[in-house]
Scaffold this active site. Structure first.
Site, PDB file in Angstrom:
ATOM      1  N   GLY A  99       1.099  -1.282   0.009  1.00 26.47           N
ATOM      2  CA  GLY A  99       0.469  -0.032   0.126  1.00 26.47           C
ATOM      3  C   GLY A  99       0.911   0.811   0.084  1.00 26.47           C
ATOM      4  O   GLY A  99       2.432   0.742  -0.311  1.00 26.47           O
ATOM      5  N   TRP A 119      -8.541   2.487  -2.426  1.00 26.98           N
ATOM      6  CA  TRP A 119      -9.359   2.694  -2.401  1.00 26.98           C
ATOM      7  C   TRP A 119      -9.677   3.772  -1.612  1.00 26.98           C
ATOM      8  O   TRP A 119     -11.270   4.336  -1.972  1.00 26.98           O
ATOM      9  CB  TRP A 119     -10.313   1.491  -1.296  1.00 26.98           C
ATOM     10  CG  TRP A 119     -10.430   0.307  -2.219  1.00 26.98           C
ATOM     11  CD1 TRP A 119      -9.228  -0.286  -1.461  1.00 26.98           C
ATOM     12  CD2 TRP A 119     -11.505  -0.549  -3.620  1.00 26.98           C
ATOM     13  NE1 TRP A 119      -9.665  -2.248  -2.735  1.00 26.98           N
ATOM     14  CE2 TRP A 119     -10.984  -1.938  -2.663  1.00 26.98           C
ATOM     15  CE3 TRP A 119     -12.060   0.027  -3.528  1.00 26.98           C
ATOM     16  CZ2 TRP A 119     -11.394  -2.292  -4.406  1.00 26.98           C
ATOM     17  CZ3 TRP A 119     -13.566  -0.892  -4.636  1.00 26.98           C
ATOM     18  CH2 TRP A 119     -12.814  -2.101  -4.422  1.00 26.98           C
ATOM     19  N   ALA A 120      -8.831   4.672  -1.264  1.00 26.41           N
ATOM     20  CA  ALA A 120      -8.734   6.088  -1.203  1.00 26.41           C
ATOM     21  C   ALA A 120      -9.622   6.650  -1.693  1.00 26.41           C
ATOM     22  O   ALA A 120      -9.351   6.851  -3.507  1.00 26.41           O
ATOM     23  CB  ALA A 120      -7.279   6.762  -0.346  1.00 26.41           C
ATOM     24  N   GLY A 176      -8.753  11.808  -0.817  1.00 26.10           N
ATOM     25  CA  GLY A 176      -7.904  12.263  -1.028  1.00 26.10           C
ATOM     26  C   GLY A 176      -6.489  12.409   0.030  1.00 26.10           C
ATOM     27  O   GLY A 176      -6.810  12.092   1.709  1.00 26.10           O
ATOM     28  N   GLU A 194     -12.844  18.813   3.860  1.00 19.77           N
ATOM     29  CA  GLU A 194     -13.654  17.680   4.715  1.00 19.77           C
ATOM     30  C   GLU A 194     -13.943  17.650   5.973  1.00 19.77           C
ATOM     31  O   GLU A 194     -13.475  19.051   6.540  1.00 19.77           O
ATOM     32  CB  GLU A 194     -13.240  16.770   4.279  1.00 19.77           C
ATOM     33  CG  GLU A 194     -12.742  15.449   2.774  1.00 19.77           C
ATOM     34  CD  GLU A 194     -11.904  14.574   3.094  1.00 19.77           C
ATOM     35  OE1 GLU A 194     -11.108  14.125   3.361  1.00 19.77           O
ATOM     36  OE2 GLU A 194     -12.126  13.834   2.338  1.00 19.77           O
ATOM     37  N   HIS A 220     -16.500   4.882   9.121  1.00 18.18           N
ATOM     38  CA  HIS A 220     -17.721   5.721   9.082  1.00 18.18           C
ATOM     39  C   HIS A 220     -18.877   5.854   9.076  1.00 18.18           C
ATOM     40  O   HIS A 220     -19.436   4.768   9.017  1.00 18.18           O
ATOM     41  CB  HIS A 220     -16.226   5.946   7.438  1.00 18.18           C
ATOM     42  CG  HIS A 220     -16.611   7.080   6.738  1.00 18.18           C
ATOM     43  ND1 HIS A 220     -17.507   7.627   6.001  1.00 18.18           N
ATOM     44  CD2 HIS A 220     -15.772   7.002   5.758  1.00 18.18           C
ATOM     45  CE1 HIS A 220     -17.280   8.364   5.683  1.00 18.18           C
ATOM     46  NE2 HIS A 220     -16.132   7.951   5.153  1.00 18.18           N
ATOM     47  N   ARG A 278     -15.744  12.454  12.598  1.00 17.71           N
ATOM     48  CA  ARG A 278     -16.254  11.607  11.877  1.00 17.71           C
ATOM     49  C   ARG A 278     -17.117  10.431  13.128  1.00 17.71           C
ATOM     50  O   ARG A 278     -18.203  10.391  12.672  1.00 17.71           O
ATOM     51  CB  ARG A 278     -15.276  10.425  11.648  1.00 17.71           C
ATOM     52  CG  ARG A 278     -15.556  10.191   9.940  1.00 17.71           C
ATOM     53  CD  ARG A 278     -14.332   9.578   9.532  1.00 17.71           C
ATOM     54  NE  ARG A 278     -13.931  10.162   8.505  1.00 17.71           N
ATOM     55  CZ  ARG A 278     -12.778   9.969   7.436  1.00 17.71           C
ATOM     56  NH1 ARG A 278     -11.915   9.111   8.105  1.00 17.71           N
ATOM     57  NH2 ARG A 278     -12.460  10.223   6.463  1.00 17.71           N
ATOM     58  N   HIS A 320     -13.850   1.840   9.856  1.00 14.51           N
ATOM     59  CA  HIS A 320     -13.043   2.312   8.420  1.00 14.51           C
ATOM     60  C   HIS A 320     -11.271   2.155   8.274  1.00 14.51           C
ATOM     61  O   HIS A 320     -10.914   2.365   7.744  1.00 14.51           O
ATOM     62  CB  HIS A 320     -13.739   3.491   8.167  1.00 14.51           C
ATOM     63  CG  HIS A 320     -13.197   4.225   7.339  1.00 14.51           C
ATOM     64  ND1 HIS A 320     -12.814   4.236   5.967  1.00 14.51           N
ATOM     65  CD2 HIS A 320     -12.283   5.640   6.606  1.00 14.51           C
ATOM     66  CE1 HIS A 320     -13.002   4.803   4.764  1.00 14.51           C
ATOM     67  NE2 HIS A 320     -11.711   6.217   5.474  1.00 14.51           N
ATOM     68  N   GLU A 339      -1.067   2.408   8.554  1.00 17.29           N
ATOM     69  CA  GLU A 339      -2.189   1.761   9.415  1.00 17.29           C
ATOM     70  C   GLU A 339      -1.391   0.678  10.786  1.00 17.29           C
ATOM     71  O   GLU A 339      -1.659   1.182  11.429  1.00 17.29           O
ATOM     72  CB  GLU A 339      -3.177   1.252   8.331  1.00 17.29           C
ATOM     73  CG  GLU A 339      -4.755   1.068   9.932  1.00 17.29           C
ATOM     74  CD  GLU A 339      -6.028   1.295   8.357  1.00 17.29           C
ATOM     75  OE1 GLU A 339      -6.151   1.634   7.536  1.00 17.29           O
ATOM     76  OE2 GLU A 339      -6.615   0.879   9.334  1.00 17.29           O
ATOM     77  N   ARG A 388      -9.227   9.440  14.513  1.00 13.10           N
ATOM     78  CA  ARG A 388      -7.870  10.033  12.643  1.00 13.10           C
ATOM     79  C   ARG A 388      -8.406  11.091  12.387  1.00 13.10           C
ATOM     80  O   ARG A 388      -9.940  11.396  11.198  1.00 13.10           O
ATOM     81  CB  ARG A 388      -7.576   8.836  12.368  1.00 13.10           C
ATOM     82  CG  ARG A 388      -7.348   9.298  10.897  1.00 13.10           C
ATOM     83  CD  ARG A 388      -6.912   8.460   9.440  1.00 13.10           C
ATOM     84  NE  ARG A 388      -8.597   7.534   9.616  1.00 13.10           N
ATOM     85  CZ  ARG A 388      -8.032   8.067   7.669  1.00 13.10           C
ATOM     86  NH1 ARG A 388      -7.743   8.231   7.548  1.00 13.10           N
ATOM     87  NH2 ARG A 388      -9.247   7.434   7.289  1.00 13.10           N
ATOM     88  N   SER A 405      -4.408   9.643   6.718  1.00 15.15           N
ATOM     89  CA  SER A 405      -3.687   8.059   6.557  1.00 15.15           C
ATOM     90  C   SER A 405      -3.301   8.509   5.270  1.00 15.15           C
ATOM     91  O   SER A 405      -2.098   7.548   5.391  1.00 15.15           O
ATOM     92  CB  SER A 405      -5.124   7.367   6.356  1.00 15.15           C
ATOM     93  OG  SER A 405      -4.451   6.386   6.556  1.00 15.15           O
TER      94      SER A 405
END
Ligand SMILES: Cc1cc2nc3c(=O)[nH]c(=O)nc-3n(C[C@H](O)[C@H](O)[C@H](O)COP(=O)(O)OP(=O)(O)OC[C@H]3O[C@@H](n4cnc5c(N)ncnc54)[C@H](O)[C@@H]3O)c2cc1C
Length: 493
Positions: A11, A42-43, A46, A110, A225, A274, A333, A357, A368, A373
């Site tokens: 990753g 999959w992110a 951004g 965000e 999430h 979140r 998540h 992670e 987070r 991340s």
């Protein structure tokens, strides 16, 4: 086979580490296809970087500390936020085509960010663009030997020091030695009924570290999430994510009666951190309501251009998000906890490092901040690779090693029944809302499950589930992503 360094996982954290360790000889081992088998690709939203007018690493740091409820390691936060601009430039130089306008990067907003600072690519396909670019760089890097379709099933020791791995391929086991091993194995999504993570996020790296005697930290801090797509088939496992950037763009959460409810939980409503939004959604579901994310007014006809990944996932479910609200459920998540590492990414076991992670540097505290991340993998991975390249002794000086577990065919296999039992249990009792009684029941159930476990991989998965549950039981107060409904009583007792 001897290398200077072994990196497990391809990753963003693994590839960043491995690339930065040039010109040392690095073995990069990954369970599936390079750069495509982990969460990174999959992110959606951004990468956070203080690039906009009026923004600065200090403001980014202060947002990160606020989201983490002040339990963050402040020094790690400073390294992260100061390194962001350079990390984004490095990715661009390596071919990641971020969305731009004439002034520079287009910056999204965000939840819990006080500024527009999210760099993204192809709208909501940032992970795919970044990992595609890094895969090309990785495949042409002369210092890397890449082992795809290989799962690491044991570490190798020389005395107290970790100096190698055993990896299982389709036909064979390979034994690799090196002066140091870096775990970059990602998260724990496969332990929860609903998750945004791919199956590869099965906590196997955490289990290997635990078995080697490495200290783990903050295991109770599991991030959920608020908005995964509730699919028609109600399936377990990975669900499509509806990026936070949708709420950043003005999408609102509605209950079955068509009413917004987040204002009852937080002044910032849908843009609260979140954990707050996820618990707001959970509370509605607990009341028997359904919950919907409505972007039809805020995004409307622009949906396919601005959020192509989410748009495709909705259309595959027969929903048109330009016109319709999207049914949502919270989903596991991200894991803030992990292998405890110091500022040099070193675990408590000599020779064993962790990054991304799977690691717990304390940078995220109890929660987070969105889009920190990928940044963590980049900044800490590159720093670790550079440091190890400068410090490691040559591979030839590594002493003979022995495996921490005997290679056997069952090392990587978890039956569907055990996997589902763990997922259901953790979702129910070690999920968004916890209490002592449920956590104790979960520990007892995990103990029973461990007795019926037939394979090493099953015992390992259960061992990690026990660590998460025990840590959640141990932390009596509610903080960040860890919410105890019995907090008042627990404090009193
Ligand atoms: C849907 C989704 C959207 C997200 N959006 C964002 C976002 O917009 N911004 C952001 O900052 N973060 C986002 N995140 C979080 C972020 O993507 C991850 O936290 C981050 O990518 C983790 O990177 P990593 O390199 O640590 O792990 P991963 O990318 O998960 O990589 C782990 C690697 O380890 C390998 N591996 C695991 N176990 C073994 C083993 N035993 N042997 C060999 N290989 C092994 C895997 O195959 C994989 O290659 C998102 C996550 C998801 C799931």
């Amino acid at each position: 086979m001897h290398f200077d360094l072994i990196v497990v996982g391809s990753g963003i954290a693994g590839l960043s580490t491995a690339l930065a360790a040039a010109p040392r000889r690095v073995a990069l081992i990954t369970r599936g296809e390079l750069a495509r088998d982990g969460a990174s690709r999959w992110a959606q939203g951004g990468i956070a970087a203080a690039l906009g007018p009026g923004d600065s690493p200090a403001v980014h740091a202060s947002d990160t500390l606020a989201a983490g409820n002040g339990l963050n390691d402040a020094a790690a936060v400073e390294v992260l936020t100061r390194g962001a601009a350079e990390a984004v430039e490095w990715l661009s130089a390596n071919g990641a085509a971020f969305d731009r306008n004439a002034q520079g990067f287009l910056l999204g907003r965000e939840a819990a960010h006080s500024q527009h600072r999210i760099v993204h690519a192809n709208g909501d396909a940032t992970g795919a663009a970044v990992m595609q670019a890094l895969a090309v760089t990785g495949r042409t890097a002369a210092h890397l030997q890449i082992f795809e379709q290989h799962a690491v099933v044991a570490l190798r020791r020389a005395g107290e020091r970790i100096c190698g791995v055993v990896a299982q391929g389709a036909q064979d086991f390979v034994e690799l030695d090196a002066a140091a091993v870096v775990l970059a194995t990602g998260g724990i999504g496969a332990l929860y009924r609903h998750t945004t993570n791919p199956e590869a996020a099965d906590a196997s790296g955490l289990a290997l570290a635990l078995e080697a005697g490495a200290a783990l930290s903050d295991m109770e801090f599991v991030q959920f999430h608020p908005t995964a797509l509730r699919t028609r088939d109600g399936r377990s496992g990975q669900l499509p994510l509806l990026t936070e950037a949708l709420r950043g763009a003005g999408a609102v959460l509605l209950n079955g009666a068509g009413k917004r409810f987040m204002r009852l939980h937080a002044r910032e409503a849908e843009l609260a951190p979140r954990d707050v939004v996820a618990r707001g959604v959970w509370a509605e579901l607990e009341r028997g309501e359904t919950v919907w994310l409505d972007a039809s007014t805020a995004v409307g006809a622009d949906f396919p251009q601005r959020f192509p990944t989410v748009f495709a996932a909705c259309m595959a479910e027969g929903l048109d998000p330009r016109r319709e609200a999207i049914p949502v459920v919270p989903a596991q998540h991200y894991h803030m906890g992990g292998v405890r590492v110091d500022a040099a990414a070193q675990s408590s076991v000599p020779g064993l490092y962790a990054v991304g992670e799977v690691a717990c540097s304390g940078v995220h505290g109890a929660n987070r901040l969105a889009s920190n991340s990928l940044l963590e993998g980049l900044v800490f991975g590159r720093a670790l690779g550079r440091r190890l390249a400068a410090q490691l002794p040559p591979a030839a000086t590594v002493a003979a090693t022995v495996a921490t577990a005997p290679p056997a065919d069952d090392c990587a296999q978890v039956s569907a029944a055990i996997s589902q039992a763990v997922r259901d249990l953790l979702w129910r009792e070690v999920g968004l809302v916890r209490d002592a009684s449920g956590l104790r029941q979960a520990l007892a159930a995990l103990d029973t499950l461990a007795r019926s476990a037939g394979t090493l991989a099953e015992r390992r998965r259960i061992a990690v589930a026990v660590q998460i549950t025990a840590a959640a039981l141990h932390r009596h107060n509610s903080v960040g992503a860890h919410y105890r409904r019995d907090a008042v009583q627990a404090r009193a007792g």
